[in-house]
Design a protein around this motif. Structure first.
Motif, PDB file in Angstrom:
ATOM      1  N   TYR A 158      -0.463  -2.962  -7.420  1.00 46.16           N
ATOM      2  CA  TYR A 158      -1.608  -3.392  -6.845  1.00 46.16           C
ATOM      3  C   TYR A 158      -1.231  -4.715  -5.938  1.00 46.16           C
ATOM      4  O   TYR A 158      -1.745  -4.855  -4.709  1.00 46.16           O
ATOM      5  CB  TYR A 158      -2.354  -3.981  -7.845  1.00 46.16           C
ATOM      6  CG  TYR A 158      -3.595  -3.026  -8.097  1.00 46.16           C
ATOM      7  CD1 TYR A 158      -4.739  -2.656  -7.289  1.00 46.16           C
ATOM      8  CD2 TYR A 158      -3.772  -2.291  -9.523  1.00 46.16           C
ATOM      9  CE1 TYR A 158      -5.728  -1.727  -7.572  1.00 46.16           C
ATOM     10  CE2 TYR A 158      -4.643  -1.411  -9.703  1.00 46.16           C
ATOM     11  CZ  TYR A 158      -5.460  -1.124  -8.721  1.00 46.16           C
ATOM     12  OH  TYR A 158      -6.662  -0.086  -9.130  1.00 46.16           O
ATOM     13  N   TYR A 208       0.191  -2.836  -2.908  1.00 44.17           N
ATOM     14  CA  TYR A 208      -0.875  -2.211  -2.195  1.00 44.17           C
ATOM     15  C   TYR A 208      -1.434  -3.316  -1.144  1.00 44.17           C
ATOM     16  O   TYR A 208      -1.749  -3.243  -0.208  1.00 44.17           O
ATOM     17  CB  TYR A 208      -1.760  -1.526  -2.996  1.00 44.17           C
ATOM     18  CG  TYR A 208      -3.342  -1.477  -2.407  1.00 44.17           C
ATOM     19  CD1 TYR A 208      -3.413  -0.413  -1.459  1.00 44.17           C
ATOM     20  CD2 TYR A 208      -4.218  -2.330  -2.603  1.00 44.17           C
ATOM     21  CE1 TYR A 208      -4.640  -0.330  -0.647  1.00 44.17           C
ATOM     22  CE2 TYR A 208      -5.612  -2.240  -2.155  1.00 44.17           C
ATOM     23  CZ  TYR A 208      -5.592  -1.205  -1.158  1.00 44.17           C
ATOM     24  OH  TYR A 208      -7.014  -1.357  -0.588  1.00 44.17           O
ATOM     25  N   GLN A 209      -1.824  -4.637  -1.904  1.00 45.06           N
ATOM     26  CA  GLN A 209      -2.551  -5.589  -1.202  1.00 45.06           C
ATOM     27  C   GLN A 209      -1.552  -6.178  -0.217  1.00 45.06           C
ATOM     28  O   GLN A 209      -2.068  -6.515   1.100  1.00 45.06           O
ATOM     29  CB  GLN A 209      -2.693  -6.724  -2.122  1.00 45.06           C
ATOM     30  CG  GLN A 209      -3.927  -7.796  -1.716  1.00 45.06           C
ATOM     31  CD  GLN A 209      -5.157  -7.159  -1.429  1.00 45.06           C
ATOM     32  OE1 GLN A 209      -6.063  -6.789  -2.324  1.00 45.06           O
ATOM     33  NE2 GLN A 209      -5.482  -7.079  -0.181  1.00 45.06           N
ATOM     34  N   THR A 221      -1.451  -3.885   2.895  1.00 46.04           N
ATOM     35  CA  THR A 221      -2.853  -4.043   3.528  1.00 46.04           C
ATOM     36  C   THR A 221      -2.937  -5.182   4.466  1.00 46.04           C
ATOM     37  O   THR A 221      -3.345  -5.119   5.659  1.00 46.04           O
ATOM     38  CB  THR A 221      -3.886  -4.066   2.441  1.00 46.04           C
ATOM     39  OG1 THR A 221      -3.683  -2.986   1.795  1.00 46.04           O
ATOM     40  CG2 THR A 221      -5.325  -3.955   3.141  1.00 46.04           C
ATOM     41  N   TRP A 222      -2.588  -6.392   3.943  1.00 46.42           N
ATOM     42  CA  TRP A 222      -2.434  -7.650   4.852  1.00 46.42           C
ATOM     43  C   TRP A 222      -1.511  -7.642   5.989  1.00 46.42           C
ATOM     44  O   TRP A 222      -1.625  -8.136   6.926  1.00 46.42           O
ATOM     45  CB  TRP A 222      -2.396  -8.946   4.024  1.00 46.42           C
ATOM     46  CG  TRP A 222      -3.490  -9.244   2.962  1.00 46.42           C
ATOM     47  CD1 TRP A 222      -4.792  -8.597   3.341  1.00 46.42           C
ATOM     48  CD2 TRP A 222      -3.600  -9.807   1.885  1.00 46.42           C
ATOM     49  NE1 TRP A 222      -5.670  -9.247   2.360  1.00 46.42           N
ATOM     50  CE2 TRP A 222      -4.954  -9.783   1.256  1.00 46.42           C
ATOM     51  CE3 TRP A 222      -2.721 -10.713   1.414  1.00 46.42           C
ATOM     52  CZ2 TRP A 222      -5.257 -10.527   0.113  1.00 46.42           C
ATOM     53  CZ3 TRP A 222      -2.944 -11.163   0.179  1.00 46.42           C
ATOM     54  CH2 TRP A 222      -4.303 -11.313  -0.618  1.00 46.42           C
ATOM     55  N   GLY A 279       1.324  -4.898   6.302  1.00 45.95           N
ATOM     56  CA  GLY A 279       2.373  -3.757   6.544  1.00 45.95           C
ATOM     57  C   GLY A 279       3.613  -3.934   6.350  1.00 45.95           C
ATOM     58  O   GLY A 279       4.532  -2.916   6.709  1.00 45.95           O
ATOM     59  N   TRP A 336     -10.257  -5.344  -7.696  1.00 47.36           N
ATOM     60  CA  TRP A 336     -10.004  -4.013  -6.717  1.00 47.36           C
ATOM     61  C   TRP A 336     -10.763  -3.014  -6.889  1.00 47.36           C
ATOM     62  O   TRP A 336     -10.837  -2.065  -6.143  1.00 47.36           O
ATOM     63  CB  TRP A 336      -8.338  -3.652  -6.981  1.00 47.36           C
ATOM     64  CG  TRP A 336      -7.408  -4.527  -6.276  1.00 47.36           C
ATOM     65  CD1 TRP A 336      -7.057  -4.819  -4.886  1.00 47.36           C
ATOM     66  CD2 TRP A 336      -6.359  -5.500  -7.160  1.00 47.36           C
ATOM     67  NE1 TRP A 336      -6.207  -5.722  -4.660  1.00 47.36           N
ATOM     68  CE2 TRP A 336      -5.968  -6.318  -6.062  1.00 47.36           C
ATOM     69  CE3 TRP A 336      -6.553  -5.826  -8.132  1.00 47.36           C
ATOM     70  CZ2 TRP A 336      -4.885  -7.235  -6.366  1.00 47.36           C
ATOM     71  CZ3 TRP A 336      -5.461  -6.822  -8.787  1.00 47.36           C
ATOM     72  CH2 TRP A 336      -4.702  -7.454  -7.604  1.00 47.36           C
ATOM     73  N   LYS A 359      -6.114   3.531  -4.880  1.00 52.06           N
ATOM     74  CA  LYS A 359      -5.773   3.167  -3.558  1.00 52.06           C
ATOM     75  C   LYS A 359      -4.495   3.933  -3.185  1.00 52.06           C
ATOM     76  O   LYS A 359      -3.377   3.893  -4.131  1.00 52.06           O
ATOM     77  CB  LYS A 359      -5.433   1.639  -3.438  1.00 52.06           C
ATOM     78  CG  LYS A 359      -6.552   0.806  -4.311  1.00 52.06           C
ATOM     79  CD  LYS A 359      -7.687   0.637  -3.739  1.00 52.06           C
ATOM     80  CE  LYS A 359      -8.936  -0.037  -4.201  1.00 52.06           C
ATOM     81  NZ  LYS A 359     -10.206  -0.085  -3.893  1.00 52.06           N
ATOM     82  N   VAL A 393      -0.824   4.269  -1.192  1.00 53.87           N
ATOM     83  CA  VAL A 393       0.026   3.444  -0.626  1.00 53.87           C
ATOM     84  C   VAL A 393       1.151   4.003   0.198  1.00 53.87           C
ATOM     85  O   VAL A 393       1.737   5.271  -0.414  1.00 53.87           O
ATOM     86  CB  VAL A 393       0.961   2.539  -1.650  1.00 53.87           C
ATOM     87  CG1 VAL A 393       1.993   1.679  -1.066  1.00 53.87           C
ATOM     88  CG2 VAL A 393       0.058   1.801  -2.555  1.00 53.87           C
ATOM     89  N   GLN A 394       1.333   3.748   1.455  1.00 51.34           N
ATOM     90  CA  GLN A 394       2.296   4.800   2.320  1.00 51.34           C
ATOM     91  C   GLN A 394       3.587   4.145   2.070  1.00 51.34           C
ATOM     92  O   GLN A 394       3.983   3.102   1.811  1.00 51.34           O
ATOM     93  CB  GLN A 394       1.863   4.508   3.784  1.00 51.34           C
ATOM     94  CG  GLN A 394       2.865   5.353   4.598  1.00 51.34           C
ATOM     95  CD  GLN A 394       2.360   5.139   6.171  1.00 51.34           C
ATOM     96  OE1 GLN A 394       1.241   4.406   6.550  1.00 51.34           O
ATOM     97  NE2 GLN A 394       2.830   5.940   6.931  1.00 51.34           N
TER      98      GLN A 394
END
Length: 294
Positions: free
Chosen positions: A54, A57-58, A61-62, A64, A119, A124, A126-127
């Protein structure tokens, strides 16, 4: 032509199995260290794995930035491990295995509740940090899987060197057998235990971050890997870092190659392997007889 395709397909399965094994090893370190050092079955280890995913992921997201996400995941795993070891585990050293399992599983459930609150319930994505595909010997393999394998190998090598080539590592090995004797030499064995446990917890967080592109990050992802982590540690031998690595390699191939041959083997194969091994060697591949087996 058919033989060539079969060879390429098998090699690809082996490489995929190695990347699966790398994740198994990373998320199993805390379980292995927890029992090997403190004789505690710390089920909250899967919380480090979940939070690591997580955090990755976060941060992605913020910002990259995948690398930054992995670093934060590692840091969060280590800090959480420090908190749990100093504030809880030290209070239950010497307790029965069932007591420690229930206590640490309670922490795991609390952590899942916090994850759901922060969350939500939806998984979610994740790339992957790279979409490069390597081509060799007729096989196409994502570069990211190779990176995961290399990271896990470096982690194992670092841990092995620490435990076998440093004074602190040798103190840990001696402290597992006789902590009072080591303490009498003026060595704060529990401080060394804490440092080692924090490192193992950090690797659990990193394992979650590295695995996040392979799966959907969800609040119950720790449950999905809990039994695989347990199987890895039991098959290798409770408390054996070498055993954890070897069993992860075996189970990774069982999931990948076994799943290629027959899809159900990807789920049942690891447990079948564990049962067959403990029938002939109850302590696992590299385990030693301890209180759990007396």
């Amino acid at each position: 032509m058919g033989d060539m395709l079969a060879t390429a397909f098998s090699l690809q399965s082996v490489i995929f199995g190695l990347s699966i094994a790398a994740v198994f090893f990373m998320v199993s370190i805390s379980l292995s260290v927890g029992y090997g050092l403190m004789r505690i079955v710390n089920l909250e280890a899967m919380l480090y794995y979940s939070l690591g995913a997580y955090m990755n992921y976060q941060i992605i997201t913020w910002t990259g930035n995948f690398v930054l996400g992995c670093l934060v995941a590692t840091l969060v795993g280590g800090l959480l491990g420090l908190l749990v070891e100093t504030q809880l585990l030290r209070r239950i050293y010497g307790k029965s295995m069932m007591f420690t399992m229930v206590t640490t599983f309670g922490i795991f459930l609390i952590g899942i509740g916090i994850i759901q609150y922060v969350w939500g319930l939806n998984p979610k994505p994740v790339q992957s940090p790279t979409s490069i595909i390597l081509h060799f010997l007729g096989v196409s393999v994502p570069l990211y899987r190779i990176i995961v394998i290399i990271v896990a190998a470096l982690v194992y090598l670092s841990f092995h060197i620490f435990l076998t080539r440093t004074i602190a590592g040798k103190a840990i090995t001696a402290g597992v057998e006789n902590s009072d004797h080591v303490q009498s030499l003026g060595i704060n064995i529990y401080k060394i235990f804490t440092i080692t446990f924090v490192f193992a917890s950090a690797m659990g967080g990193l394992g979650g971050a590295l695995n996040s592109p392979f799966i959907m990050v969800g609040p119950y992802m720790g449950y999905d890997y809990l039994m695989f982590a347990f199987t890895t540690v039991i098959l290798g031998g409770l408390g054996s870092m070498k055993g954890t690595m070897v069993s992860a390699l075996i189970l990774g191939q069982m999931v990948s190659i076994g799943g290629t041959i027959y899809p159900a083997l990807a789920y049942m194969g690891p447990f079948m392997t564990m049962f067959l091994v403990i029938l002939f060697k109850p302590t696992g591949l590299f385990g030693i007889k301890s209180k759990a087996f007396q």
